[in-house]
Scaffold this motif. Structure first.
Motif, PDB file in Angstrom:
ATOM      1  N   GLU A 184     -25.205 -26.468 -77.150  1.00  0.00           N
ATOM      2  CA  GLU A 184     -24.426 -25.363 -76.588  1.00  0.00           C
ATOM      3  C   GLU A 184     -24.488 -24.131 -77.482  1.00  0.00           C
ATOM      4  O   GLU A 184     -24.632 -22.999 -76.996  1.00  0.00           O
ATOM      5  N   VAL A 185     -24.385 -24.347 -78.793  1.00  0.00           N
ATOM      6  CA  VAL A 185     -24.404 -23.217 -79.733  1.00  0.00           C
ATOM      7  C   VAL A 185     -25.753 -22.508 -79.719  1.00  0.00           C
ATOM      8  O   VAL A 185     -25.822 -21.272 -79.757  1.00  0.00           O
ATOM      9  N   VAL A 186     -26.845 -23.261 -79.655  1.00  0.00           N
ATOM     10  CA  VAL A 186     -28.171 -22.645 -79.578  1.00  0.00           C
ATOM     11  C   VAL A 186     -28.257 -21.727 -78.365  1.00  0.00           C
ATOM     12  O   VAL A 186     -28.733 -20.579 -78.458  1.00  0.00           O
ATOM     13  N   SER A 187     -27.805 -22.194 -77.218  1.00  0.00           N
ATOM     14  CA  SER A 187     -27.843 -21.380 -75.999  1.00  0.00           C
ATOM     15  C   SER A 187     -26.961 -20.143 -76.131  1.00  0.00           C
ATOM     16  O   SER A 187     -27.333 -19.051 -75.686  1.00  0.00           O
ATOM     17  N   GLU A 188     -25.793 -20.301 -76.758  1.00  0.00           N
ATOM     18  CA  GLU A 188     -24.890 -19.161 -76.964  1.00  0.00           C
ATOM     19  C   GLU A 188     -25.529 -18.119 -77.883  1.00  0.00           C
ATOM     20  O   GLU A 188     -25.470 -16.915 -77.613  1.00  0.00           O
ATOM     21  N   LEU A 189     -26.132 -18.578 -78.965  1.00  0.00           N
ATOM     22  CA  LEU A 189     -26.743 -17.656 -79.927  1.00  0.00           C
ATOM     23  C   LEU A 189     -27.877 -16.861 -79.298  1.00  0.00           C
ATOM     24  O   LEU A 189     -28.053 -15.669 -79.585  1.00  0.00           O
ATOM     25  N   ALA A 190     -28.656 -17.500 -78.429  1.00  0.00           N
ATOM     26  CA  ALA A 190     -29.827 -16.843 -77.834  1.00  0.00           C
ATOM     27  C   ALA A 190     -29.448 -15.710 -76.896  1.00  0.00           C
ATOM     28  O   ALA A 190     -30.315 -14.912 -76.515  1.00  0.00           O
ATOM     29  N   GLN A 191     -28.194 -15.592 -76.554  1.00  0.00           N
ATOM     30  CA  GLN A 191     -27.756 -14.481 -75.707  1.00  0.00           C
ATOM     31  C   GLN A 191     -27.676 -13.170 -76.475  1.00  0.00           C
ATOM     32  O   GLN A 191     -27.629 -12.093 -75.866  1.00  0.00           O
ATOM     33  N   SER A 192     -27.663 -13.245 -77.822  1.00  0.00           N
ATOM     34  CA  SER A 192     -27.460 -12.029 -78.606  1.00  0.00           C
ATOM     35  C   SER A 192     -28.479 -11.844 -79.732  1.00  0.00           C
ATOM     36  O   SER A 192     -28.413 -10.850 -80.454  1.00  0.00           O
ATOM     37  N   ARG A 193     -29.424 -12.788 -79.900  1.00  0.00           N
ATOM     38  CA  ARG A 193     -30.400 -12.686 -80.985  1.00  0.00           C
ATOM     39  C   ARG A 193     -31.604 -13.576 -80.675  1.00  0.00           C
ATOM     40  O   ARG A 193     -31.587 -14.341 -79.705  1.00  0.00           O
TER      41      ARG A 193
END
Length: 222
Positions: A184-193
């Motif tokens: 989940e965190v990987v997917s969240e991070l990819a939204q902004s970087r």
């Protein structure tokens, strides 16, 4: 999306022996790149080139976004990297607890001997919550399960809010809870970087939505 790191025909390795040859790769803002391939295919060597940990024998690494910024009169901003290395690279006997480990991820963005600020403490607390680590914040890293340690190292990698995140085999020794939260965190991070995930875990990869799905074999992207 603007390219922030560009690798052009890179050959690199160790002690004069190439591990990767003629590899080209563009990393753009909000890219989610998944890199797969057999052991020894050159994945980690490629990531070390991206991170600037080893210099290419041939080819060039450039930062187009930074260079364009300089040409238009803006301040030049080289991308900042966060890195979660392979599990085997970690010394679990080092005398440090969870909070201290995560806080150490800020060291590269601070001046030598700079004091910890309120903003630093807030960033650490937020990242501990994000990876569901608050309850074990004072625990020594030697006492952690494999999944807990991987989440701690992910927290350390992201706490400084870097421009490019690299996760090298992040799911090694993880339990189901850690596996799911890290995904989940990987997917969240990819939204902004930009995020690069090196992984053999097909189930983990299948739940991501990569912008580039790459496979390496014998030192080349195939």
């Amino acid at each position: 999306m603007q390219t922030i790191v560009s690798l052009d025909n890179i050959t690199a390795g160790y002690d004069g022996r190439p591990q990767i040859q003629d590899v080209s790769l563009d990393i753009a803002e909000r890219d989610l790149i998944v890199l797969t391939g057999p052991n020894g295919s050159g994945k980690t060597t490629l990531m070390r080139v991206v991170l600037g940990l080893i210099k290419p024998m041939k080819g060039a690494v450039t930062y187009p976004a930074s260079e364009n910024g300089g040409q238009t009169g803006m301040s030049v901003h080289l991308p900042r990297f966060g890195y979660l290395p392979q599990y085997s690279a970690i010394d679990r006997d080092f005398p440090i607890n969870v909070t201290e480990t995560v806080r150490s991820g800020l060291d590269g963005s601070k001046r030598l001997f700079a004091l910890t600020t309120k903003a630093d403490r807030t960033a650490v607390e937020h990242t501990l919550e994000q990876l569901e680590l608050t309850a074990i914040a004072n625990r020594h890293i030697k006492e952690l399960s494999g999944g807990q340690l991987q989440r701690v190292l992910m927290a350390r990698a992201i706490v400084s809010n870097p421009d490019v995140m690299i996760f090298d085999e992040p799911t090694t020794y993880t339990d189901n809870r850690s596996w799911q939260r890290m995904n989940e965190v990987v997917s969240e991070l990819a939204q902004s970087r930009a995020v690069i995930v090196v992984s053999h875990d097909e189930s983990f990869i299948s739940r991501l939505k990569p912008t580039k799905l790459l496979r390496m074999d014998a030192g080349k992207i195939v």
